[in-house]
Every structure is written in structure tokens, then in C-alpha cells.
Design an enzyme around this catalytic site. Structure first.
Site, PDB file in Angstrom:
ATOM      1  N   SER A 124       0.803  -1.222   0.000  1.00  0.00           N
ATOM      2  CA  SER A 124       0.000   0.000   0.000  1.00  0.00           C
ATOM      3  C   SER A 124       0.835   1.270   0.000  1.00  0.00           C
ATOM      4  CB  SER A 124      -0.929   0.003   1.214  1.00  0.00           C
ATOM      5  OG  SER A 124      -0.177  -0.156   2.391  1.00  0.00           O
ATOM      6  N   THR A 161      -2.095   3.911   4.254  1.00  0.00           N
ATOM      7  CA  THR A 161      -1.060   4.921   3.995  1.00  0.00           C
ATOM      8  C   THR A 161      -0.140   5.040   5.197  1.00  0.00           C
ATOM      9  OG1 THR A 161      -2.531   6.190   2.610  1.00  0.00           O
ATOM     10  CG2 THR A 161      -0.806   7.432   3.715  1.00  0.00           C
ATOM     11  N   THR A 213       1.881   7.052  -0.062  1.00  0.00           N
ATOM     12  CA  THR A 213       0.942   5.953  -0.307  1.00  0.00           C
ATOM     13  C   THR A 213       0.902   5.577  -1.777  1.00  0.00           C
ATOM     14  OG1 THR A 213      -1.350   5.274   0.114  1.00  0.00           O
ATOM     15  CG2 THR A 213      -1.050   7.452  -0.804  1.00  0.00           C
ATOM     16  N   ARG A 217      -6.690   8.923 -10.424  1.00  0.00           N
ATOM     17  CA  ARG A 217      -7.258   9.293  -9.119  1.00  0.00           C
ATOM     18  C   ARG A 217      -6.138   9.690  -8.151  1.00  0.00           C
ATOM     19  NH1 ARG A 217      -6.688   7.421  -3.534  1.00  0.00           N
ATOM     20  NH2 ARG A 217      -8.657   7.824  -2.475  1.00  0.00           N
ATOM     21  N   VAL A 218      -6.360  10.785  -7.450  1.00  0.00           N
ATOM     22  CA  VAL A 218      -5.439  11.223  -6.395  1.00  0.00           C
ATOM     23  C   VAL A 218      -6.236  11.297  -5.098  1.00  0.00           C
ATOM     24  CG1 VAL A 218      -4.087  13.187  -5.562  1.00  0.00           C
ATOM     25  CG2 VAL A 218      -3.892  12.466  -7.947  1.00  0.00           C
ATOM     26  N   GLY A 219      -5.677  10.769  -4.033  1.00  0.00           N
ATOM     27  CA  GLY A 219      -6.374  10.782  -2.745  1.00  0.00           C
ATOM     28  C   GLY A 219      -5.959  11.963  -1.886  1.00  0.00           C
ATOM     29  N   ASP A 220      -6.165  11.802  -0.614  1.00  0.00           N
ATOM     30  CA  ASP A 220      -5.842  12.880   0.339  1.00  0.00           C
ATOM     31  C   ASP A 220      -4.342  12.983   0.634  1.00  0.00           C
ATOM     32  OD1 ASP A 220      -6.059  10.286   1.525  1.00  0.00           O
ATOM     33  OD2 ASP A 220      -6.003  11.213   3.512  1.00  0.00           O
ATOM     34  N   THR A 239      -5.463   8.467   7.293  1.00  0.00           N
ATOM     35  CA  THR A 239      -5.433   7.290   6.438  1.00  0.00           C
ATOM     36  C   THR A 239      -6.868   6.835   6.248  1.00  0.00           C
ATOM     37  OG1 THR A 239      -4.529   5.056   6.167  1.00  0.00           O
ATOM     38  CG2 THR A 239      -5.077   5.727   8.410  1.00  0.00           C
ATOM     39  N   GLY A 240      -7.079   6.046   5.211  1.00  0.00           N
ATOM     40  CA  GLY A 240      -8.443   5.612   4.933  1.00  0.00           C
ATOM     41  C   GLY A 240      -8.932   6.221   3.636  1.00  0.00           C
ATOM     42  N   GLY A 247      -9.563   8.486   1.066  1.00  0.00           N
ATOM     43  CA  GLY A 247      -9.070   9.846   0.872  1.00  0.00           C
ATOM     44  C   GLY A 247     -10.139  10.838   0.479  1.00  0.00           C
TER      45      GLY A 247
HETATM   46  N1  ASP Z   1      -5.782   7.777   2.179  1.00  0.00           N
HETATM   47  C1  ASP Z   1      -5.289   6.988   1.082  1.00  0.00           C
HETATM   48  C2  ASP Z   1      -5.981   7.364  -0.179  1.00  0.00           C
HETATM   49  O1  ASP Z   1      -7.163   7.595  -0.163  1.00  0.00           O
HETATM   50  C3  ASP Z   1      -5.445   5.553   1.274  1.00  0.00           C
HETATM   51  C4  ASP Z   1      -5.066   4.988   2.594  1.00  0.00           C
HETATM   52  O2  ASP Z   1      -4.884   5.611   3.576  1.00  0.00           O
HETATM   53  O3  ASP Z   1      -4.916   3.838   2.687  1.00  0.00           O
HETATM   54  O4  ASP Z   1      -5.335   7.358  -1.198  1.00  0.00           O
END
Ligand code: ASP
Length: 334
Positions: free
Chosen positions: A92, A194, A212, A222-225, A245-246, A248
Site C-alpha cells: 500500500s 497509507t 501511499t 485518481r489522487v487521494g488525500d 489514512t483511509g 481519501g
Molecule cells: N488515504 C489513502 C488514499 O485515499 C489511502 C489509505 O490511507 O490507505 O489514497
């Protein structure tokens, strides 16, 4: 007590008095944040590191190597998160991360230093250590964020090596996923992890890093947080730092890490601030029962907090020479 500390303590005591007098007068000239950091005492000679998930333990150990020798928090967080980035068993973060739904490994990372400088890369391919590219963006360009091919080009110009990041194991997992999932990106509590890290060095300064491969099997592009300053991570040397984390998308919509730091600035403990941010997600995110989001935070005094939506979030905390994994408290109890 050495001279440097004596001078600093004397200075802090006098500022503390000044803050107190001005509060009595109903006046707050130097900001609420200094009330907690000065009156509570800035952490000195007590390096502290917090990072997300169980694999944070090895990352913390690498960061502590630097902090214990008097190194600075910026070097520590970079070195710390490079550990899971390099780990072939970690699917990850960094090299060996699960790919997007088109089979491409695309990485996101950001970093902040004690002076509020920030650097970030998003949707970068072929570079195993995006955190170090993010740091180079911060230190060598007038920008904060580079993405995609531009980020890769910048990395190559700055000596980073182009690599194939997709491992056989990750490719196999992607092929399995494609059979069952009809090319639909998953949104669930268990397809991500992450590393976000905050560290306080011996001088009492804070820096943060986050890196991450994002949501497994996400849409291409796609781009996350995680690379977004204030969403995946935020650090303010006057107050503290936070990381997320989680899912995004849920974190971006509430500017999660910034929210946690601002709550601490306004007097909340790190624990209260993390809980508040999770409750904000519950208010705003209709499907909150089907996702996972977790926050970690530390303040200038080295106090910590962690909270998540559902069970299972863990974090690693290193203080006073002890490096341990903890189960985070969470909202959805049944
Ligand atoms: N926060 C990350 C994302 O959404 C993923 C993760 O924390 O596992 O890209």
C-alpha cells in the site's frame, strides 16, 4: 540544565507570564496556540514520533535513529517513511504497492517542515521514493505540488531512478480483482493503508510526511488525500501535526489534517481533535458506515491522539525510547 535550555526556559517563562497577564486583561496578543505550547512547555530533548498502522513501528525506528543523534524532524520523517516505501511486503506504499484499475502503480506523497514549507507529488509513476521527490519539490522549486509526468520528469532530472514498481504479487492481486470486480474501483474499509508520520526533534521542532500508493485498484488518474497539504497531513510548528489514512475522498472533503491541527490550536487535545474530525466525516459522509478513516495527531507537548471510524486502525508511537503499536479507539462500536 545547559545554558541553551536555561535561556530558553527563562524566555518561555516570561512569555508564559505575558500570555497569562494578557488573558486576564481579555487580550490575546500572540495567539491561542502559544498558550498550549508555551504554558505546557515545549518538548525538548525528548524526540517523539507517531505514525499510522502497525508497519509504522519500523518506520519510527528509522526516524528515531536520526532524532536520537540530534538530527532534525524533517530528515527523520523522510527516512522513516522511506522504510515502508522500500518494503516489498508492503502493498500500500511505494514499491510493490497495488496498482490502479489499469494495472499502473501511481504514488502520492507530501512533506512539511518546521517553517511551514511544503512539497508534494501526486500520480507519479516509476519512482520508489515519492517522499524524497516531494522533499525535492519543496527545496528546489518555487512550487508545492507536481503531478504525473511532470513530477516524473522532475524526479529524473534530479537523479531519481526510474523503476518498474509493479511486483508479480501485486500484478496477481490485480488480475484476481479484475475477474471479480467488473472494473469498478472498490470503496471499503480494508483496501488501503497509507503511512503518515509526525516527529518532534530534540530542539522541539515538528515535521510531517505522508506517502501511499492510494486506494488499491482506483481509477487511473485518481489522487487521494495523502499528497494534499492539509488533507493527508498537516504540521504547524506552533501547534502540532496530524495525518490521515483511509478513504481519501472523505478526508479531502473536510480538509481533515488541517481541521485536526486547527482544533488543537484552539485548545483541543490531540485526542479530542481526532475525534472531532471523525465526527465531521460522520456528519458529511452518508456512507460513513461502509468506509474507514483514521487520524493521528501530536501536539507541541508530545501528547498524542488517534481515532477512527471503524475498528482495526492501529498506530505506532515512539516516546522516551519506547516504540509501540497501539489500537486506536473508534466510533462504530457494533
Ligand atoms: N488515504 C489513502 C488514499 O485515499 C489511502 C489509505 O490511507 O490507505 O489514497
Amino acid at each position: 540544565m545547559n545554558r541553551r535550555k536555561f535561556v530558553l526556559n527563562t524566555f518561555l517563562t516570561s512569555i508564559g507570564g505575558l500570555v497569562g497577564i494578557n488573558y486576564l486583561k481579555g487580550n490575546n496578543p500572540i495567539g491561542e496556540h502559544l498558550k498550549s505550547s508555551v504554558n505546557g512547555g515545549i518538548m525538548l530533548d525528548n524526540p517523539t514520533i507517531i505514525s499510522t498502522w502497525k508497519f509504522g513501528i519500523e518506520a519510527n525506528a528509522a526516524a528515531y535513529e536520526i532524532l536520537s543523534k540530534g538530527g532534525n524532524a524533517l530528515d527523520a520523517v523522510e527516512a522513516g517513511v522511506r522504510v515502508p516505501e522500500a518494503d516489498l511486503n508492503n502493498t500500500s506504499v511505494g514499491r510493490a504497492g497495488y496498482p490502479d484499475r489499469d494495472g499502473k502503480v501511481t504514488l502520492d506523497a507530501c512533506i512539511m517542515d518546521k517553517d511551514g514549507n511544503a512539497g508534494s507529488v501526486a500520480f507519479i509513476q516509476h519512482i520508489a521514493h515519492p517522499i524524497s521527490v516531494a522533499r525535492a519539490v519543496m527545496e528546489k522549486t518555487p512550487h508545492v505540488m507536481l503531478v504525473g509526468d511532470g513530477a516524473l520528469q522532475f524526479a529524473l532530472e534530479n537523479g531519481f531512478k526510474k523503476e518498474e514498481l509493479l511486483t508479480d504479487n501485486a500484478k496477481k492481486a490485480w488480475e484476481e480483482w479484475k475477474k471479480k470486480n467488473n472494473y469498478t474501483p472498490p470503496v471499503g474499509p480494508n483496501n488501503h493503508d497509507t503511512i503518515g508520520m509526525l516527529a518532534i526533534d530534540k530542539a522541539g521542532n515538528i515535521s510531517g510526511a505522508c506517502t501511499t500508493s492510494g486506494l488499491a485498484f482506483k481509477m487511473h488518474g485518481r489522487v487521494g488525500d495523502s499528497p494534499i497539504i492539509g488533507a493527508g497531513m498537516y504540521a504547524d510548528n506552533n501547534v502540532g501535526g496530524a495525518a490521515a489514512t483511509g478513504l481519501g475522498e472523505a478526508v479531502i472533503k473536510i480538509a481533515g489534517s488541517f481541521l485536526v491541527v486547527e482544533a488543537m490550536r484552539n485548545g483541543k487535545t490531540p485526542q479530542e481533535a481526532c475525534e472531532m474530525a471523525v465526527h465531521r466525516i460522520i456528519e458529511k459522509q452518508k456512507n460513513y458506515k461502509d468506509i474507514q478513516v483514521g487520524f493521528i495527531a501530536i501536539n507541541k507537548n508530545g501528547e498524542r491522539g488517534a481515532y477512527s471510524l471503524v475498528k482495526g486502525f492501529q498506530y505506532a508511537f515512539h516516546q522516551k525510547g519506547e516504540n509501540k503499536v497501539y489500537d486506536s479507539d473508534y466510533h462504530l462500536k457494533e
